[in-house]
Motif scaffolding. Sequence first.
Motif, short mmCIF file in Angstrom:
data_model
loop_
_atom_site.label_atom_id
_atom_site.label_comp_id
_atom_site.label_asym_id
_atom_site.label_seq_id
_atom_site.Cartn_x
_atom_site.Cartn_y
_atom_site.Cartn_z
N UNK A 1 -5.61 5.24 8.45
CA UNK A 1 -4.49 4.42 7.96
C UNK A 1 -3.28 5.32 7.75
N UNK A 2 -2.17 4.95 8.39
CA UNK A 2 -0.96 5.77 8.31
C UNK A 2 0.11 5.11 7.43
N UNK A 3 0.92 5.97 6.84
CA UNK A 3 2.02 5.52 6.00
C UNK A 3 3.16 5.03 6.88
N UNK A 4 3.67 3.84 6.57
CA UNK A 4 4.85 3.32 7.26
C UNK A 4 6.12 3.61 6.46
N UNK A 5 5.99 3.50 5.12
CA UNK A 5 7.14 3.76 4.26
C UNK A 5 6.64 4.19 2.89
N UNK A 6 7.22 5.27 2.36
CA UNK A 6 6.90 5.73 1.01
C UNK A 6 7.81 5.00 0.03
N UNK A 7 7.20 4.30 -0.92
CA UNK A 7 7.98 3.59 -1.94
C UNK A 7 8.19 4.45 -3.17
N UNK A 8 7.17 5.18 -3.57
CA UNK A 8 7.26 6.22 -4.60
C UNK A 8 6.00 7.07 -4.50
N UNK A 9 5.81 7.99 -5.40
CA UNK A 9 4.67 8.91 -5.30
C UNK A 9 3.31 8.22 -5.32
N UNK A 10 3.29 7.01 -5.86
CA UNK A 10 2.01 6.31 -6.03
C UNK A 10 1.84 5.08 -5.15
N UNK A 11 2.88 4.69 -4.44
CA UNK A 11 2.83 3.45 -3.66
C UNK A 11 3.43 3.65 -2.27
N UNK A 24 -0.29 -0.14 -0.51
CA UNK A 24 -1.41 0.68 -0.96
C UNK A 24 -0.98 1.50 -2.16
N UNK A 25 -1.82 1.49 -3.21
CA UNK A 25 -1.48 2.18 -4.45
C UNK A 25 -2.57 3.19 -4.81
N UNK A 26 -2.15 4.27 -5.45
CA UNK A 26 -3.08 5.29 -5.91
C UNK A 26 -2.30 6.44 -6.52
N UNK A 31 2.45 11.78 -2.71
CA UNK A 31 3.11 13.02 -3.12
C UNK A 31 3.27 13.96 -1.92
N UNK A 32 4.52 14.34 -1.63
CA UNK A 32 4.87 15.21 -0.50
C UNK A 32 4.43 14.63 0.84
N UNK A 33 4.39 13.28 0.91
CA UNK A 33 4.05 12.59 2.15
C UNK A 33 5.28 11.91 2.72
N UNK A 34 5.19 11.57 4.02
CA UNK A 34 6.29 10.85 4.68
C UNK A 34 5.71 9.86 5.66
N UNK A 35 6.58 9.00 6.20
CA UNK A 35 6.14 8.00 7.18
C UNK A 35 5.44 8.68 8.35
N UNK A 36 4.30 8.13 8.76
CA UNK A 36 3.53 8.68 9.87
C UNK A 36 2.35 9.52 9.42
N UNK A 39 -3.10 8.55 5.26
CA UNK A 39 -3.35 8.29 3.84
C UNK A 39 -4.71 8.86 3.46
N UNK A 40 -4.74 9.56 2.37
CA UNK A 40 -6.00 10.09 1.85
C UNK A 40 -6.79 8.92 1.26
N UNK A 41 -7.85 8.51 1.96
CA UNK A 41 -8.63 7.34 1.55
C UNK A 41 -9.19 7.49 0.14
#
Length: 285
Positions: A1-11, A24-26, A31-36, A39-41
């Motif tokens: 599962x890949x990130x499409x958009x970072x909303x904040x450090x937890x979402x 997706x929340x956690x 943290x220090x992630x970007x689109x593409x 996601x750490x399952x």
Amino acid sequence: MRIEKVLNNNVVLASNAENKEIVVMGRGLAFQKKAGDEIDQAKIEKTFIMETQELMEKLSELLKGIPPLHLEIADEIVQYAQEELHTKLSDNIYLTLTDHIHFAVIRYEQEMGLKNVLLWEIKKFYPDEFAIGDYALKIIKEKLNLTLNEDEAGFIAMHIVNARQDGQEMQDTVAMTEIVNNAVNIVSYHYGIRLDESSLNYTRFITHLKYFAQRMVKKEIIPSGDDFLYEQVQIKYPKAFECANKINYYLQETYHTTLTKDEQVYLTIHIYRVTEGTETKKEKS
């Protein structure tokens, strides 16, 4: 599962296996992630899938400016409500309830209490939803360590009511609530008393009004008329009959609807029962 958009450090906004956008929340998920990025399952704590793309976009926009915990609280309330009511609520409640909780917290912190002018009606006409709203305050207390008053329980209850119904049904509900509330007020003013809300006759009276209002709004009233009973209650319960006529006048003026003779008979009897003995009590006082 890949990130499409970072909303904040937890979402983050992502896509699932069916290529549907999800939130997706956690803790520290982005943290220090970007689109593409992947996601750490192991960090995923909660996922939200909305009914439509429009709702998903609105939810992701909302989450940019509020703590994710407020969405988690809303979700816990929604899950509890669906279990208690045995029904699926509209996904739109995730937007409206999360937003409400967020501003309720802000109002609390700024000591700006908001009076719920419909609290009495909500308690009486939507007891199940109000009970859920009351339980929601316990969840908020547990998660945020702040105590909101029952006005907020009423607001949350109405979010639940709205989520159970479409737009037209909600309009009908508002109309039915007004009819019942105004009918009760007419009886109280006519007799110059406050009705005993704890009595069985009061419960029966409210139930009768609710079913009548529902039939009236949905235009399911069947013209009828038992002249004998109509004349009998008019003679036997003159004051209650006069009060029923006042309610009939209110319905004519406001909704262009006239009570059938059968409805006037039943309404008169209920009014008599719910006010029975009040004249004697007034004379003694």
